[in-house]
Design a protein around this motif. Structure first.
Motif, PDB file in Angstrom:
ATOM      1  N   CYS A 209       0.853  -1.184   0.000  1.00 44.75           N
ATOM      2  CA  CYS A 209       0.000   0.000   0.000  1.00 44.75           C
ATOM      3  C   CYS A 209       0.893   1.239   0.000  1.00 44.75           C
ATOM      4  CB  CYS A 209      -0.888   0.011   1.243  1.00 44.75           C
ATOM      5  SG  CYS A 209      -1.893   1.503   1.407  1.00 44.75           S
TER       6      CYS A 209
ATOM      7  N   CYS B  44       0.429   3.862   1.365  1.00 38.99           N
ATOM      8  CA  CYS B  44       0.465   4.467   2.695  1.00 38.99           C
ATOM      9  C   CYS B  44       1.596   3.902   3.536  1.00 38.99           C
ATOM     10  CB  CYS B  44      -0.880   4.255   3.390  1.00 38.99           C
ATOM     11  SG  CYS B  44      -1.298   2.515   3.622  1.00 38.99           S
TER      12      CYS B  44
ATOM     13  N   GLU C   6      -2.869  -0.302  -8.510  1.00 33.98           N
ATOM     14  CA  GLU C   6      -4.320  -0.407  -8.595  1.00 33.98           C
ATOM     15  C   GLU C   6      -4.917   0.307  -7.409  1.00 33.98           C
ATOM     16  OE1 GLU C   6      -7.756  -3.922  -8.718  1.00 33.98           O
ATOM     17  OE2 GLU C   6      -5.644  -4.405  -8.439  1.00 33.98           O
ATOM     18  N   LYS C   7      -5.939   1.094  -7.681  1.00 38.05           N
ATOM     19  CA  LYS C   7      -6.604   1.794  -6.592  1.00 38.05           C
ATOM     20  C   LYS C   7      -7.717   0.915  -6.051  1.00 38.05           C
ATOM     21  CE  LYS C   7      -8.322   6.300  -5.253  1.00 38.05           C
ATOM     22  NZ  LYS C   7      -8.532   7.695  -5.674  1.00 38.05           N
ATOM     23  N   ARG C   8      -7.738   0.732  -4.744  1.00 38.51           N
ATOM     24  CA  ARG C   8      -8.794  -0.034  -4.093  1.00 38.51           C
ATOM     25  C   ARG C   8      -9.338   0.794  -2.958  1.00 38.51           C
ATOM     26  NH1 ARG C   8      -5.002  -5.107  -3.472  1.00 38.51           N
ATOM     27  NH2 ARG C   8      -4.605  -5.535  -5.667  1.00 38.51           N
ATOM     28  N   GLY C   9     -10.482   1.363  -3.221  1.00 37.95           N
ATOM     29  CA  GLY C   9     -11.044   2.252  -2.221  1.00 37.95           C
ATOM     30  C   GLY C   9     -10.170   3.471  -2.079  1.00 37.95           C
TER      31      GLY C   9
ATOM     32  N   TRP D 157      -7.141   3.428  -0.876  1.00 40.77           N
ATOM     33  CA  TRP D 157      -5.725   3.134  -0.985  1.00 40.77           C
ATOM     34  C   TRP D 157      -5.294   2.743  -2.389  1.00 40.77           C
ATOM     35  CZ3 TRP D 157      -7.496   0.057   3.652  1.00 40.77           C
ATOM     36  CH2 TRP D 157      -7.415   0.841   4.811  1.00 40.77           C
ATOM     37  N   VAL D 158      -3.998   2.926  -2.641  1.00 38.83           N
ATOM     38  CA  VAL D 158      -3.414   2.499  -3.920  1.00 38.83           C
ATOM     39  C   VAL D 158      -2.337   1.472  -3.620  1.00 38.83           C
ATOM     40  CG1 VAL D 158      -2.158   3.222  -5.972  1.00 38.83           C
ATOM     41  CG2 VAL D 158      -3.882   4.733  -4.979  1.00 38.83           C
ATOM     42  N   TRP D 159      -2.436   0.314  -4.303  1.00 36.28           N
ATOM     43  CA  TRP D 159      -1.487  -0.759  -4.081  1.00 36.28           C
ATOM     44  C   TRP D 159      -0.494  -0.832  -5.232  1.00 36.28           C
ATOM     45  CZ3 TRP D 159      -1.650  -3.590   0.473  1.00 36.28           C
ATOM     46  CH2 TRP D 159      -2.766  -3.334   1.272  1.00 36.28           C
TER      47      TRP D 159
END
Lengths: 114, 114
Positions: free
Chosen positions: A60, A62, A91-94, A96-98
DNA sequence: TTAAGATATCGATAGTTGTCAATATCCACA
DNA sequence: TGTGGATATTGACAACTATCGATATCTTAA
């Protein structure tokens, strides 16, 4: 510049010959240089090392700011450069971006160095 | 950023965890970045490609200016950077300076990318 | 709809880099 | 010793880059 085998050896070779073709085309050189530029910053290399070695295969964004010790915009900037060089994908998931590494791309670059 | 597997998967992972150690040390990152910086210019990549593929294993600097299409000081500048990065070695013989590649160094860099 | 938080973008700035003309240095040869 | 040629260095300038604060965008939750 070690030994001093002067004139004899120096003249034994034809020097300043005709311009041959350059093995690496200008276009290829530009593309390769672009990838190496992405790899030419220590912050980006450390980001890539974290992402590549992620136990779950991805990280993530973050989790990338604190260990790097730079501001969030700076880390975001470097991640973008790695992404645009094709060295990582994301990839953005919600909220967060992974991020994860692209080993094929990394290997392809390495193979150009052989 | 393709699919949209939102909340469920996003929350399934613990995010923003504690800062782990970075696999690549700051010192190593600096050193590696320095070599990649040397490789991050198309002119230097083309110079290295000429030098690496020299049929006799080495090339006279006088044969590197014309094919590159840059001024002599510029080519000399780039050759110096390649030399200082350890990617090429050189020897002065009389008036001329001969350059050759350092494959071990090049391979060592490539291996860091795997 | 609003609020809060994660990420990206913008604007500015200091530092770095590629390029060339001019010049210096080094070396062989007359 | 001095001259010519090959290479390196210097100085200057434009272009690029890393960095950060401020701000915008996007998403979830209340």
């Amino acid at each position: 510049m070690a030994p001093k085998n002067l004139k004899a050896e120096a003249v034994s070779k034809v020097c300043c010959g005709k311009a041959r073709d350059i093995p690496l085309s200008e276009r290829d050189a530009d593309e390769l240089a672009a990838v190496f530029t992405a790899l030419s910053d220590p912050v980006r290399l450390r980001l890539l090392s974290i992402i590549s070695s992620a136990s779950e295969g991805e990280v993530c964004a973050c989790d990338l700011v604190a260990p790097i010790g730079k501001s969030q915009p700076t880390v975001s900037h470097h991640l973008k450069i790695l992404f645009e060089a094709g060295l990582v994908d994301r990839e953005k998931r919600g909220v967060w971006v992974w991020y994860w590494a692209v080993p094929e791309r990394i290997k392809a670059v390495a193979s150009r160095l052989r």
